[in-house]
Design a protein around this motif. Sequence first.
Motif, short mmCIF file in Angstrom:
data_model
loop_
_atom_site.label_atom_id
_atom_site.label_comp_id
_atom_site.label_asym_id
_atom_site.label_seq_id
_atom_site.Cartn_x
_atom_site.Cartn_y
_atom_site.Cartn_z
N PRO A 39 0.84 -1.20 0.00
CA PRO A 39 0.00 0.00 0.00
C PRO A 39 0.88 1.25 0.00
N LEU A 40 0.46 2.26 -0.72
CA LEU A 40 1.20 3.51 -0.72
C LEU A 40 1.06 4.18 0.65
N PRO A 41 2.02 5.01 1.04
CA PRO A 41 1.89 5.75 2.31
C PRO A 41 0.57 6.52 2.33
N PRO A 42 -0.04 6.69 3.49
CA PRO A 42 -1.37 7.32 3.57
C PRO A 42 -1.43 8.75 3.04
N ASN A 43 -0.29 9.44 3.00
CA ASN A 43 -0.29 10.82 2.52
C ASN A 43 -0.30 10.91 1.00
N VAL A 44 -0.10 9.79 0.30
CA VAL A 44 0.03 9.79 -1.16
C VAL A 44 -1.33 9.52 -1.80
N ARG A 45 -1.76 10.41 -2.67
CA ARG A 45 -3.01 10.24 -3.42
C ARG A 45 -2.66 9.73 -4.82
N LEU A 46 -3.04 8.50 -5.11
CA LEU A 46 -2.72 7.87 -6.39
C LEU A 46 -3.80 8.16 -7.42
N THR A 47 -3.38 8.53 -8.63
CA THR A 47 -4.26 8.64 -9.79
C THR A 47 -3.60 7.90 -10.94
N VAL A 48 -4.34 7.05 -11.60
CA VAL A 48 -3.83 6.27 -12.72
C VAL A 48 -4.52 6.69 -14.00
N VAL A 49 -3.74 6.94 -15.05
CA VAL A 49 -4.27 7.17 -16.39
C VAL A 49 -3.97 5.92 -17.21
N ALA A 50 -5.01 5.24 -17.67
CA ALA A 50 -4.85 4.00 -18.40
C ALA A 50 -5.69 4.05 -19.67
N SER A 51 -5.44 3.11 -20.58
CA SER A 51 -6.17 3.09 -21.85
C SER A 51 -6.36 1.67 -22.33
N ASP A 52 -7.51 1.41 -22.96
CA ASP A 52 -7.73 0.13 -23.64
C ASP A 52 -8.06 0.40 -25.10
N SER A 53 -7.37 1.41 -25.66
CA SER A 53 -7.71 1.89 -27.00
C SER A 53 -7.17 1.02 -28.13
N GLY A 57 -3.01 -1.67 -12.22
CA GLY A 57 -2.35 -2.14 -11.01
C GLY A 57 -3.33 -2.35 -9.88
N HIS A 58 -3.01 -1.80 -8.71
CA HIS A 58 -3.87 -1.95 -7.53
C HIS A 58 -4.77 -0.74 -7.31
N ALA A 59 -4.83 0.16 -8.27
CA ALA A 59 -5.61 1.39 -8.10
C ALA A 59 -7.10 1.08 -8.04
N PRO A 60 -7.84 1.65 -7.09
CA PRO A 60 -9.30 1.49 -7.08
C PRO A 60 -9.92 2.20 -8.27
N LYS A 61 -11.12 1.77 -8.65
CA LYS A 61 -11.76 2.28 -9.86
C LYS A 61 -11.92 3.79 -9.86
N ASP A 62 -12.21 4.36 -8.69
CA ASP A 62 -12.45 5.79 -8.66
C ASP A 62 -11.18 6.62 -8.79
N LYS A 63 -10.04 5.94 -8.80
CA LYS A 63 -8.75 6.62 -8.97
C LYS A 63 -8.17 6.43 -10.38
N VAL A 64 -8.97 5.82 -11.26
CA VAL A 64 -8.52 5.54 -12.63
C VAL A 64 -9.20 6.50 -13.61
N ILE A 65 -8.39 7.15 -14.44
CA ILE A 65 -8.89 7.99 -15.52
C ILE A 65 -8.62 7.26 -16.83
N MET A 66 -9.69 6.96 -17.57
CA MET A 66 -9.50 6.23 -18.82
C MET A 66 -9.25 7.20 -19.98
N SER A 67 -8.20 6.90 -20.73
CA SER A 67 -7.86 7.67 -21.93
C SER A 67 -8.35 6.92 -23.15
N ASN A 68 -8.51 7.64 -24.26
CA ASN A 68 -8.90 6.98 -25.51
C ASN A 68 -7.74 6.95 -26.51
N ARG A 69 -6.52 7.17 -26.01
CA ARG A 69 -5.35 7.19 -26.89
C ARG A 69 -4.42 6.03 -26.59
N GLU A 70 -3.59 5.70 -27.57
CA GLU A 70 -2.58 4.68 -27.38
C GLU A 70 -1.46 5.21 -26.50
N HIS A 71 -0.63 4.30 -26.05
CA HIS A 71 0.40 4.59 -25.05
C HIS A 71 1.22 5.84 -25.39
#
Length: 389
Positions: free
Chosen positions: A304-318, A356-370
């Motif tokens: 788990p990340l330290p409690p002070n760290v707010r994780l945001t993931v940008v991912a894509s299935d484009s 990864g281990h990011a919860p759904k509400d911390k994931v931003i989906m992109s519509n572009r390739e890597h």
Amino acid sequence: MMRTSNKDRRAAWAIPSIILAGLWLAFGAPSVHAQGRVPVVFIPGIGGSVLAEKANPQKVYFGGVKQTLDLFAKLELPLDRSKDKLVSTDILRKAQLARGSYVDQYDLIINRLESLGYKEGAGLFTFHYDWRRSNFEAADGLRQFIAAKGLTGKPVDLIGHSMGGLVSTIYIQKYAAEQKVRNFIAMGTPFFGAAKAIRALAEGFAVFGVENYLVVGAGSTGTVYRVFASMDSIYELLPTYGDCCHIRETESGPMTEISLLSNDLVWQRFNLLMREKTRVSENAEFLARTRKNMAEQRRLVDLPLPPNVRLTVVASDSSESTLVQFLGAKHGIGKPVWGVGRNQGDGTVPLVSAIGHAPKDKVIMSNREHQFIFEDDSIWPRLRTILTQ
């Protein structure tokens, strides 16, 4: 400066593996002055820093297609790292094409952040590093960089693209006691690796859409394998997600699922592959070190990340051609059969690995390739809120 077509941008990005390309699209929102805001440190991915000669930093060995074609063999890391003659000098802002024109690379995310009111060198910092070496070495370098900027112990936001997200993860976990990371934004990060790394070791540049014979002279394709096989980072990008890897231990045996972290046979075959492809005879210690780093990196990713760290993931299935499986025949890595997944990633990183281990509400989906993820206007309103709140 001459602009280039989409075709040119894609051609440039194909060398070597994960380099950004594209044109910056205007954000459109009003600029907000960044004075008093938490500083941002940007960490690029593999292939995302310029490499030059230590003795003469003006002599660039990697900075675009031209240097890659002409000086690719010079990128090989010697077993004795003290004999390495290269050093990183900057993030890869623009890449030069073979014919002399340029394409935008990481300048597009710098422009995006500056449109929010950040100013590079004063609230916005870019960390460059030798992406051939271990992510652990890069993380230690990031620690030194943050200290040199006077930010140790102060709140910072980290934005890591691709492998830069792994460097950031290692840094956050190793130095949690001394650094107050507020936001960690991981864009297209292979938290659990990518099958493409196996194929790079087995096939060289062919996996990136550029034939090996176009990179090096006829009869010297071993150069391609030697360079990739010498890089610690390639092994640290090997896949560790479920259902990624299967091998047949004997000619007539069944195809069974294996773990690259724990299966000794796989590493024996890596050793054989290196001997066959690169004629490297002193690789046992090197492979043992890279395997150990790979396991430790995954351990840190799973914590788990330290409690002070707010994780945001940008991912894509484009992309419909993301490589998600490796299936090996009797001789394993050297003679593989490739499984290609559909709609499961961004063309480079499978979706399961990017989230990864990011919860759904911390994931931003992109519509572009890597490689074009920064061109996606849809991700920036939410990122703007995250960074400025």
